[in-house]
Design a protein around this motif. Structure first.
Motif, PDB file in Angstrom:
ATOM      1  N   ALA A   1       0.833  -1.209   0.000  1.00 19.28           N
ATOM      2  CA  ALA A   1       0.000   0.000   0.000  1.00 19.28           C
ATOM      3  C   ALA A   1       0.862   1.251   0.000  1.00 19.28           C
ATOM      4  N   ARG A   2       1.955   1.219   0.746  1.00 17.65           N
ATOM      5  CA  ARG A   2       2.851   2.382   0.791  1.00 17.65           C
ATOM      6  C   ARG A   2       3.598   2.541  -0.530  1.00 17.65           C
ATOM      7  N   THR A   3       3.971   1.416  -1.127  1.00 18.00           N
ATOM      8  CA  THR A   3       4.636   1.481  -2.437  1.00 18.00           C
ATOM      9  C   THR A   3       3.725   2.127  -3.468  1.00 18.00           C
ATOM     10  N   TYR A   4       2.443   1.795  -3.402  1.00 20.38           N
ATOM     11  CA  TYR A   4       1.462   2.347  -4.342  1.00 20.38           C
ATOM     12  C   TYR A   4       0.885   3.688  -3.870  1.00 20.38           C
ATOM     13  N   GLU A   5       1.438   4.209  -2.763  1.00 16.94           N
ATOM     14  CA  GLU A   5       1.027   5.499  -2.210  1.00 16.94           C
ATOM     15  C   GLU A   5      -0.485   5.564  -2.007  1.00 16.94           C
ATOM     16  N   ILE A   6      -1.048   4.534  -1.396  1.00 17.05           N
ATOM     17  CA  ILE A   6      -2.488   4.490  -1.149  1.00 17.05           C
ATOM     18  C   ILE A   6      -2.818   5.350   0.068  1.00 17.05           C
ATOM     19  N   ARG A   7      -3.628   6.367  -0.150  1.00 10.30           N
ATOM     20  CA  ARG A   7      -4.037   7.269   0.930  1.00 10.30           C
ATOM     21  C   ARG A   7      -5.547   7.264   1.118  1.00 10.30           C
ATOM     22  N   ALA A   8      -6.255   6.596   0.218  1.00  8.61           N
ATOM     23  CA  ALA A   8      -7.712   6.516   0.323  1.00  8.61           C
ATOM     24  C   ALA A   8      -8.168   5.252  -0.385  1.00  8.61           C
ATOM     25  N   THR A   9      -9.319   4.750   0.027  1.00  8.46           N
ATOM     26  CA  THR A   9      -9.890   3.568  -0.629  1.00  8.46           C
ATOM     27  C   THR A   9     -11.310   3.877  -1.080  1.00  8.46           C
ATOM     28  N   PRO A  10     -11.773   3.305  -2.215  1.00 10.18           N
ATOM     29  CA  PRO A  10     -10.994   2.460  -3.121  1.00 10.18           C
ATOM     30  C   PRO A  10     -10.080   3.286  -4.033  1.00 10.18           C
ATOM     31  N   THR A  11      -8.938   2.707  -4.383  1.00 12.64           N
ATOM     32  CA  THR A  11      -8.017   3.313  -5.350  1.00 12.64           C
ATOM     33  C   THR A  11      -7.797   2.308  -6.476  1.00 12.64           C
ATOM     34  N   TYR A  12      -7.954   2.789  -7.721  1.00  9.69           N
ATOM     35  CA  TYR A  12      -7.921   1.892  -8.882  1.00  9.69           C
ATOM     36  C   TYR A  12      -6.684   2.112  -9.745  1.00  9.69           C
ATOM     37  N   PHE A  13      -6.174   1.004 -10.289  1.00 14.18           N
ATOM     38  CA  PHE A  13      -5.143   1.026 -11.327  1.00 14.18           C
ATOM     39  C   PHE A  13      -5.592   0.048 -12.417  1.00 14.18           C
ATOM     40  N   ILE A  14      -5.463   0.450 -13.674  1.00 16.09           N
ATOM     41  CA  ILE A  14      -5.744  -0.460 -14.783  1.00 16.09           C
ATOM     42  C   ILE A  14      -4.423  -0.788 -15.468  1.00 16.09           C
ATOM     43  N   LEU A  15      -4.138  -2.078 -15.588  1.00 14.37           N
ATOM     44  CA  LEU A  15      -2.877  -2.544 -16.153  1.00 14.37           C
ATOM     45  C   LEU A  15      -3.137  -3.304 -17.448  1.00 14.37           C
ATOM     46  N   ASP A  16      -2.156  -3.269 -18.369  1.00 21.47           N
ATOM     47  CA  ASP A  16      -2.283  -4.091 -19.569  1.00 21.47           C
ATOM     48  C   ASP A  16      -1.715  -5.486 -19.273  1.00 21.47           C
ATOM     49  N   LYS A  17      -1.642  -6.333 -20.280  1.00 19.85           N
ATOM     50  CA  LYS A  17      -1.210  -7.720 -20.043  1.00 19.85           C
ATOM     51  C   LYS A  17       0.237  -7.806 -19.570  1.00 19.85           C
ATOM     52  N   ASN A  18       1.041  -6.750 -19.876  1.00 19.04           N
ATOM     53  CA  ASN A  18       2.430  -6.714 -19.429  1.00 19.04           C
ATOM     54  C   ASN A  18       2.585  -6.020 -18.081  1.00 19.04           C
ATOM     55  N   LYS A  19       1.458  -5.699 -17.452  1.00 12.86           N
ATOM     56  CA  LYS A  19       1.381  -5.053 -16.133  1.00 12.86           C
ATOM     57  C   LYS A  19       1.826  -3.586 -16.179  1.00 12.86           C
ATOM     58  N   ARG A  20       1.786  -3.006 -17.360  1.00 14.05           N
ATOM     59  CA  ARG A  20       2.042  -1.567 -17.447  1.00 14.05           C
ATOM     60  C   ARG A  20       0.786  -0.818 -17.025  1.00 14.05           C
ATOM     61  N   ILE A  21       0.970   0.284 -16.314  1.00  9.28           N
ATOM     62  CA  ILE A  21      -0.161   1.101 -15.877  1.00  9.28           C
ATOM     63  C   ILE A  21      -0.682   1.891 -17.083  1.00  9.28           C
ATOM     64  N   VAL A  22      -1.935   1.665 -17.447  1.00  8.47           N
ATOM     65  CA  VAL A  22      -2.508   2.359 -18.599  1.00  8.47           C
ATOM     66  C   VAL A  22      -3.538   3.400 -18.183  1.00  8.47           C
ATOM     67  N   ALA A  23      -4.022   3.321 -16.942  1.00  2.79           N
ATOM     68  CA  ALA A  23      -4.975   4.317 -16.457  1.00  2.79           C
ATOM     69  C   ALA A  23      -5.038   4.265 -14.934  1.00  2.79           C
ATOM     70  N   LYS A  24      -5.397   5.388 -14.326  1.00  3.82           N
ATOM     71  CA  LYS A  24      -5.549   5.474 -12.876  1.00  3.82           C
ATOM     72  C   LYS A  24      -6.886   6.154 -12.576  1.00  3.82           C
ATOM     73  N   PRO A  25      -7.994   5.434 -12.756  1.00  6.32           N
ATOM     74  CA  PRO A  25      -9.325   6.035 -12.559  1.00  6.32           C
ATOM     75  C   PRO A  25      -9.518   6.504 -11.116  1.00  6.32           C
ATOM     76  N   ASN A  26     -10.251   7.604 -10.982  1.00  8.32           N
ATOM     77  CA  ASN A  26     -10.519   8.132  -9.639  1.00  8.32           C
ATOM     78  C   ASN A  26     -11.711   7.437  -8.980  1.00  8.32           C
ATOM     79  N   HIS A  27     -12.683   7.021  -9.818  1.00  7.24           N
ATOM     80  CA  HIS A  27     -13.909   6.435  -9.283  1.00  7.24           C
ATOM     81  C   HIS A  27     -14.321   5.228 -10.132  1.00  7.24           C
TER      82      HIS A  27
END
Length: 448
Positions: free
Chosen positions: A412-438
Motif C-alpha cells: 500500500a505504501r509502495t502504491y502510495e495508497i491514501r484513500a480507498t478504493p483506489t484503482y489502477f488499470i494494467l495491460d497484459k504486461n502489467k504496465r499502468i494504462v490508467a488510474k481512474p478516480n472512481h
C-alpha cells in the motif's frame, strides 16, 4: 534603570513604526466561505512563509516583519493554485480588495502607489497586447485587399499606442520594484502584420524572451521568470503526436537551460518547476529526462525531496510497469508479474471497513462479469483477516489479496495508497494504462 526603560520604549517604537502590513477585504458575498489567509514571499520556485491570520467578515491584516526584504509576496486563502493574490512589497503598506472567486481579474489596490501603478499598467498593456494578437489572427481570414488594408492600418495605430504605453510606464516606474516587471512584461510585435499563422507562431517563439533579463535578481527572487518559462515550455509549442510533443518539450528545456547560463541556483529553480509540471502530467519519459539533468547539478543545488518525490511518482506513472508484489494462495506464493490470465487487469485497493468501498466493490464485481479478458485483483487493506475472510467469498472470480497493517502495509505504501478504493488499470504486461478516480471512470475506460 530609567535609561534602560527609555531605551526599551524607543526600541519598541522603532520596531512598531518600522513594521508594515498588508490589509485586505474579500467580497462580502463570499467571505463566510474562507477562514484564514497565509502570507508567503515568493523566491524563484520557493514560497517562504511570512505569517497568517484568521478572517473576520472577509477582512484581514498581516504585519510584515521589519526585516522582510523587498520582493513579490503571495496571499493564499485556500490550498489551490487559483486562490491566491500576488503583490509587490517595497517597504510600504499594502491595502487591497478582491473577489476570492476571481482574484486575478478583480484585485484593486487601495493603498500602495507601486502596486496601483503596476496594476494599471497590466490592465492597459494586456488589453493592447490582446488587441494586436486579435488583429493578426483576423488578418489571416481576410480575403479582399480593402479589408486587409483596414486591419493593417488599425494594427499600426494600435502598435504605436502599445509602444507609447510601454515607454510611459517604464518612465513612471523608474527606481521602483515594478520597473523590473514592467520592462520584462513587454512583448515583441512585428512592425507589419505577418502573412501566415506559422510565421506568427515562429515570431512568438523567437522573441518570447526578448525583454526578460535572466540575470535580474529582482525577477529571480519572484516567480516571474519561472512563470514565463512554464508558458514557453508547456504552451507555446503543441502537437497532438506524443513523440513530437515530447521532442518539442526537450528542445524548449534546452533553450531554457541556455537562458539560465551559469546561474546554477536559477537553473535548479527552473528545472524544479518544470519537473513538478511533468510530475503532474505523469509524463514518465520527460520526468526521467528532466530528472537526469537535475541530478547532474552540483549537490548543493539539488533538493533531495524533489528527487525522492519524482522517483516515487515515476514508479506509478502511466506507461510504467506497476510495482511488483506477492501473496499466498492455497500455500503457493504468487506474484503480480507472473500473472498471465488476461489482457487487462483492474487492481483495486479497498477495505471492508470503508463504507464507500462497500458501495463500489459490488458494482465493480457486477461490471467485471460483463468484461472479456479482464481480471480483477482485489487488494484488501485490513487490520485483521476477519473482514477479508467474509467478503473475499463473495468475489470468487477475483484474485483476492489480504494486506495486513492497512495503511502501513508495504505494498500500500509502495502504491502510495491514501484513500480507498483506489484503482489502477494494467495491460497484459502489467504496465499502468490508467488510474481512474472512481468506479464510473473504470466503466468509462472499458466502454471507450
Amino acid at each position: 534603570m530609567v535609561k534602560k526603560i527609555l531605551f526599551s520604549i524607543i526600541l519598541f517604537s522603532q520596531i512598531t513604526f518600522g513594521q508594515n502590513y498588508v490589509k485586505g477585504t474579500m467580497n462580502p458575498a463570499y467571505s463566510n466561505q474562507y477562514n484564514w489567509v497565509i502570507l508567503y514571499q515568493l523566491k524563484g520556485a520557493k514560497q517562504v512563509y511570512i505569517g497568517n491570520t484568521t478572517l473576520a467578515n472577509g477582512e484581514f491584516k498581516i504585519n510584515i516583519p521589519a526585516t522582510a526584504s523587498k520582493g513579490v509576496y503571495r496571499l493564499m486563502y485556500k490550498m489551490d493554485q487559483k486562490s491566491q493574490v500576488d503583490f509587490i512589497y517595497n517597504k510600504e503598506n499594502v491595502e487591497l480588495t478582491f473577489n476570492p472567486k476571481e482574484p486575478k481579474t478583480s484585485v484593486k489596490f487601495i493603498v500602495s502607489d507601486e502596486n496601483k501603478l503596476y496594476s494599471n499598467y497590466l490592465i492597459k498593456a494586456t488589453a493592447l497586447q490582446q488587441k494586436l494578437d486579435s488583429l493578426q489572427l483576423e488578418y489571416f481570414h481576410l480575403k479582399d485587399n480593402k479589408s486587409k488594408m483596414e486591419v493593417s492600418n488599425l494594427y499600426s495605430k494600435t502598435l504605436k499606442d502599445y509602444k507609447e504605453t510601454e515607454k510611459s510606464y517604464q518612465l513612471k516606474s523608474e527606481g521602483l520594484q515594478a520597473s523590473h516587471f514592467i520592462k520584462a512584461n513587454e512583448v515583441y510585435f512585428p512592425s507589419k502584420l505577418l502573412k501566415t499563422p506559422q510565421e506568427f507562431l515562429n515570431s512568438k517563439k523567437q522573441h518570447y524572451f526578448d525583454f526578460v533579463n535572466f540575470e535580474d535578481k529582482v525577477l529571480q527572487n519572484s516567480i516571474f521568470i519561472t512563470e514565463k518559462v512554464i508558458d514557453y515550455v508547456f504552451y507555446l509549442s503543441v502537437s497532438e503526436d506524443v513523440s513530437v510533443q515530447n521532442s518539442l518539450y526537450k528542445q524548449a528545456i534546452k533553450e531554457v537551460e541556455e537562458k539560465a547560463g551559469n546561474d546554477l541556483l536559477l537553473k535548479s529553480d527552473l528545472l524544479t518547476t518544470i519537473l513538478y509540471n511533468f510530475n503532474q502530467q505523469e509524463n514518465a519519459p520527460l520526468m526521467k529526462y528532466v530528472l537526469n539533468i537535475y541530478t547532474k547539478l552540483p549537490k548543493e543545488f539539488q533538493n533531495l525531496e524533489v528527487i525522492k518525490d519524482t522517483k516515487n511518482k515515476l514508479k506509478l506513472a502511466i506507461g510504467n510497469v506497476a510495482p511488483d508484489f506477492s501473496w499466498q494462495e492455497n500455500g503457493v506464493t504468487k506474484k503480480l508479474s507472473n500473472l498471465n490470465i488476461a489482457d487487462h487487469y483492474i487492481l483495486v485497493f479497498w477495505s471492508t471497513t470503508c463504507s464507500h468501498c462497500l458501495h463500489e466493490i459490488p458494482l465493480l464485481h457486477e461490471f467485471s462479469k460483463t468484461l472479456k479478458d479482464v481480471h480483477v485483483i482485489g487488494f484488501t487493506l485490513e487490520k485483521d483477516d476477519l473482514g477479508f475472510k467474509k467478503y473475499s467469498k463473495l468475489y470468487p472470480e477475483w484474485t483476492n489479496v489480504l494486506g495486513l497493517n492497512k495503511w502501513q502495509n508495504k505494498t500500500a505504501r509502495t502504491y502510495e495508497i491514501r484513500a480507498t478504493p483506489t484503482y489502477f488499470i494494467l495491460d497484459k504486461n502489467k504496465r499502468i494504462v490508467a488510474k481512474p478516480n472512481h468506479f464510473e471512470d473504470v466503466k468509462a475506460f472499458f466502454k471507450n
